[in-house]
Design an enzyme around this catalytic site. Structure first.
Site, PDB file in Angstrom:
ATOM      1  N   LYS A 164      -5.880  -9.625 -10.610  1.00  0.00           N
ATOM      2  CA  LYS A 164      -7.206 -10.152 -10.091  1.00  0.00           C
ATOM      3  C   LYS A 164      -7.633 -11.477 -10.994  1.00  0.00           C
ATOM      4  CE  LYS A 164      -8.302  -7.042  -6.706  1.00  0.00           C
ATOM      5  NZ  LYS A 164      -9.006  -5.771  -6.389  1.00  0.00           N
ATOM      6  N   ARG A 187      -3.268   0.225  -7.624  1.00  0.00           N
ATOM      7  CA  ARG A 187      -2.670  -0.741  -6.372  1.00  0.00           C
ATOM      8  C   ARG A 187      -2.253  -2.052  -7.249  1.00  0.00           C
ATOM      9  NH1 ARG A 187      -4.508  -4.933  -3.389  1.00  0.00           N
ATOM     10  NH2 ARG A 187      -4.015  -4.793  -1.170  1.00  0.00           N
TER      11      ARG A 187
HETATM   12  N1  HH2 Z   1      -7.730  -5.460  -3.167  1.00  0.00           N
HETATM   13  C1  HH2 Z   1      -7.145  -6.310  -2.521  1.00  0.00           C
HETATM   14  C2  HH2 Z   1      -7.025  -5.876  -1.043  1.00  0.00           C
HETATM   15  N2  HH2 Z   1      -7.025  -4.632  -0.654  1.00  0.00           N
HETATM   16  N3  HH2 Z   1      -7.801  -2.418  -1.395  1.00  0.00           N
HETATM   17  C3  HH2 Z   1      -8.222  -1.555  -2.318  1.00  0.00           C
HETATM   18  N4  HH2 Z   1      -8.427  -0.174  -1.719  1.00  0.00           N
HETATM   19  N5  HH2 Z   1      -8.461  -1.882  -3.504  1.00  0.00           N
HETATM   20  C4  HH2 Z   1      -8.552  -3.260  -4.110  1.00  0.00           C
HETATM   21  O1  HH2 Z   1      -8.751  -3.567  -5.030  1.00  0.00           O
HETATM   22  C5  HH2 Z   1      -8.062  -4.266  -2.943  1.00  0.00           C
HETATM   23  C6  HH2 Z   1      -7.520  -3.727  -1.698  1.00  0.00           C
HETATM   24  C7  HH2 Z   1      -7.139  -7.687  -2.718  1.00  0.00           C
HETATM   25  O2  HH2 Z   1      -6.106  -8.035  -3.419  1.00  0.00           O
HETATM   26  P1  HH2 Z   1      -4.451  -8.729  -2.575  1.00  0.00           P
HETATM   27  O3  HH2 Z   1      -4.063  -7.577  -1.584  1.00  0.00           O
HETATM   28  O4  HH2 Z   1      -3.488  -8.781  -3.469  1.00  0.00           O
HETATM   29  O5  HH2 Z   1      -4.772  -9.901  -1.910  1.00  0.00           O
HETATM   30  P2  HH2 Z   1      -5.359 -10.595  -0.697  1.00  0.00           P
HETATM   31  O6  HH2 Z   1      -6.870  -9.667  -0.073  1.00  0.00           O
HETATM   32  O7  HH2 Z   1      -5.520 -11.954  -0.788  1.00  0.00           O
HETATM   33  O8  HH2 Z   1      -4.490  -9.958   0.514  1.00  0.00           O
END
Ligand code: HH2
Length: 274
Positions: A220, A255
């Protein structure tokens, strides 16, 4: 005393949720797994590397992301969820949309991960209640498009606790059992860098809510800011440091994008902490 489990997992050691973004635009791995067969292979690799859960998402929620039409989201995730569930993998569906939750659960997903804590779609909480599935309620304000404007707190930890308690109450009112719930402070969602740091330091205070905690710090923006590394894919070392810190402050599940390295780090951390 063994802590209570969640989603069929004992939580006597830190658990890992591997991220599988089936999106063209996610912040650190967008476009990597848009083809269904490649995404299934990637998800199987996450499980083989030690992921306890594989979290499949078809919509990016990065700051400013444009919402995805649920029909398109379903088209992206359905074959991937089906393929992974058929391989015996515990699959969660990362979505804010009830229609997508339903399609994923029908395809074999076992749990729901909603960054809006079931606030985005009025049909989501009744669906989760009727299907009796475990759910991650994450703290956020506004939407991914507007959340940056809501990142103002007098006491970020106290306010996140109060707002998560309100989401637990809303879930209970819809008929969701408290034991089905896992909570997430939502690092990077309507939080500035200082808010994320404060929340991680004061994570033990969230224990007052009485539910297991899941934390997402992998790659992040605040890792980039603290380490001076601009490229998200190069933030593994910082992500491991932040993840181990979160676990030492009470996180039960991390995660992450890099499952193999995280599992290795957690095994050593867990053995040393005794
Ligand atoms: N962060 C993201 C997406 N979903 N769900 C939970 N429970 N906690 C988190 O911190 C979280 C989440 C964002 O990260 P990522 O999936 O890598 O990216 P994107 O939303 O751009 O697909």
């Amino acid at each position: 005393m063994t802590p209570p489990g969640w989603a069929g997992l004992t939580l006597d050691r830190p658990r890992v949720m591997g991220i599988l973004n089936v999106t063209p635009d996610s912040f650190s791995d967008g476009g990597t797994h848009v083809d269904g067969d490649a995404a299934i292979a990637a998800g199987r690799a996450l499980a083989a590397a030690g992921a306890d859960i594989v979290d499949v998402g078809g919509e990016s929620t990065r700051p400013g992301a444009v919402p995805t039409d649920p029909a398109e989201e379903i088209r992206r995730i359905r074959p991937v969820v089906r393929g992974l569930a058929a391989a015996g993998i515990l699959v969660s569906i990362d979505t804010r949309n009830a229609a997508t939750m339903e399609a994923a659960l029908d395809a074999g997903a076992a749990l729901v991960n909603d960054v809006s804590a079931l606030a985005h779609d009025p049909d989501a909480a009744p669906l989760v209640a009727s299907r009796r599935v475990p759910v991650v309620l994450m703290h956020m304000r506004g939407t991914p498009q507007t959340m940056a404007a809501h990142a103002a707190y007098a006491d970020v930890t106290g306010e996140v606790i109060a707002e998560l308690a309100a989401r637990i109450a809303a879930a209970a009112a819809a008929g969701i059992a408290p034991e089905a719930i896992c909570l997430d402070p939502g690092i990077g969602f309507a939080k500035r860098e200082a808010h994320g740091i404060e929340l991680l330091r004061r994570l033990p205070e969230l224990a007052v809510l009485g539910r297991p905690l899941l934390v997402g710090v992998s790659r992040k923006r605040f890792i980039g800011r603290l380490s001076g590394v601009a490229e998200p894919r190069e933030r593994l070392a910082g992500s491991l440091a932040a993840g181990l810190f979160a676990v030492s402050r009470g996180a039960a599940i991390l995660r992450v994008h890099n499952v193999f390295e995280t599992v290795q780090a957690l095994r050593v951390w867990h053995a040393l902490s005794g």
